[in-house]
Design an enzyme around this catalytic site. Sequence first.
Site, PDB file in Angstrom:
ATOM      1  N   HIS A 156      15.949  24.008  23.110  1.00 29.81           N
ATOM      2  CA  HIS A 156      16.187  24.181  24.554  1.00 29.81           C
ATOM      3  C   HIS A 156      16.960  25.474  24.855  1.00 29.81           C
ATOM      4  O   HIS A 156      17.091  25.855  26.013  1.00 29.81           O
ATOM      5  CB  HIS A 156      16.974  22.992  25.126  1.00 29.81           C
ATOM      6  N   ASP A 190       9.050  17.774  19.146  1.00 29.90           N
ATOM      7  CA  ASP A 190      10.117  16.961  19.725  1.00 29.90           C
ATOM      8  C   ASP A 190       9.557  16.262  20.969  1.00 29.90           C
ATOM      9  O   ASP A 190       8.587  16.736  21.566  1.00 29.90           O
ATOM     10  CB  ASP A 190      11.287  17.876  20.117  1.00 29.90           C
ATOM     11  N   HIS A 192      10.793  16.254  23.814  1.00 25.66           N
ATOM     12  CA  HIS A 192      11.036  17.106  24.979  1.00 25.66           C
ATOM     13  C   HIS A 192      10.438  18.487  24.806  1.00 25.66           C
ATOM     14  O   HIS A 192      10.419  19.026  23.702  1.00 25.66           O
ATOM     15  CB  HIS A 192      12.546  17.225  25.223  1.00 25.66           C
ATOM     16  N   ASP A 279      12.540  11.952  18.329  1.00 28.90           N
ATOM     17  CA  ASP A 279      12.756  11.153  19.542  1.00 28.90           C
ATOM     18  C   ASP A 279      11.427  10.707  20.171  1.00 28.90           C
ATOM     19  O   ASP A 279      11.403  10.177  21.278  1.00 28.90           O
ATOM     20  CB  ASP A 279      13.655  11.882  20.561  1.00 28.90           C
TER      21      ASP A 279
HETATM   22 ZN   LIG Z   1      14.221  15.841  22.285  1.00 27.87          ZN
END
Ligand SMILES: [Zn+2]
Length: 338
Positions: A156, A190, A192, A279
């Site tokens: 991120h 991931d 996200h 995740d």
């Molecule tokens: Zn994540």
Amino acid sequence: MQIIYSEKQADHQPRWEWNFGKKNAYPEKTARIRTIVKELNKRGMSQIIRQERSFALDHIHRIHDPEMVRHIKSCANMPEGESAYAHIFPYRTYTPHPKTNMIRAGYFCFDVGTTIARHTYVAAKSAVDVALTGAELIAKGKEREVFSLSRPPGHHADRRIYGGYCYFNNAAIAADYLSKGGKVAILDLDFHHGNGTQSIFYESSHVYFASIHGDPRDYYPYFCGFKSERGEYLGHKMNHNVPLPKGVDDAAYLAELDKVLTRIKRFTPAYLVISMGFDTFESDPVGDFALTSPCYHEIGARLRRLGPPVLAVLEGGYAMKELGVNAANFAEGLMGKE
Ligand SMILES: [Zn+2]
């Protein structure tokens, strides 16, 4: 196959995050690495686990604004127990003149969940070193598969802004390092979207970026990760996003993975860098897919079969009970164990 980790990540222990006004316990814990290493040892892989070596800061400065790096480093002077959470997000045209870390935090951060404290810099730098140690082994031809247990995660983090528990973009820095030896494809698995990595290479023709993730209309980071984002200038058509709805199971996920791997193969990369998050697991408290533990073995095996050497860099994964098993399954798939 080698697995890299660092003891230096252990003291980075944020206690809480803000999530839409609620104060939650911080899921990105020191114990994440411990539980993975414990499971790897249990399966007899201690021989292939090694510590990171330290690399020059230049590798980080090629990807991140030195001002942001300095800000994170300066927080090492904060008293034990104090944390810098963003309070104000100033216009980006302003200069980061405020002299206290507390006020400056919002200039370099894009959410209110990611804090910096005394031990953050050492941990974040070690996470980069863990990724670069793996990249170096691959660049020198000593290994064809490496799994770098970087923590805190990185995908991120953008050039001059951090967030999402990420400070330095470990995978991007490793990809940049590897790109000296040929084209690099980064695949972000991931739950996200890897907004930081996408942004860093958005105009690059040398680094291809693909990501399979929860639909940003419903999930963090909300403002990017859409199909329409395809790269710009030299990087046009070099960015490929696959947003998926909640509840995606093993079969649906692996079918999407195969489609993306076919695209990556067409790009003929010399190296494959994986932003590997766990995740996506069915009982992960943060993500919302429904992958089972055996699926991670299969993912590892398919990445290995693609052809180019693979550097997998750890990102998220917060189901503490199963994280070790899922990561060890992935490692065994990646190393070609049946
Ligand atoms: Zn994540």
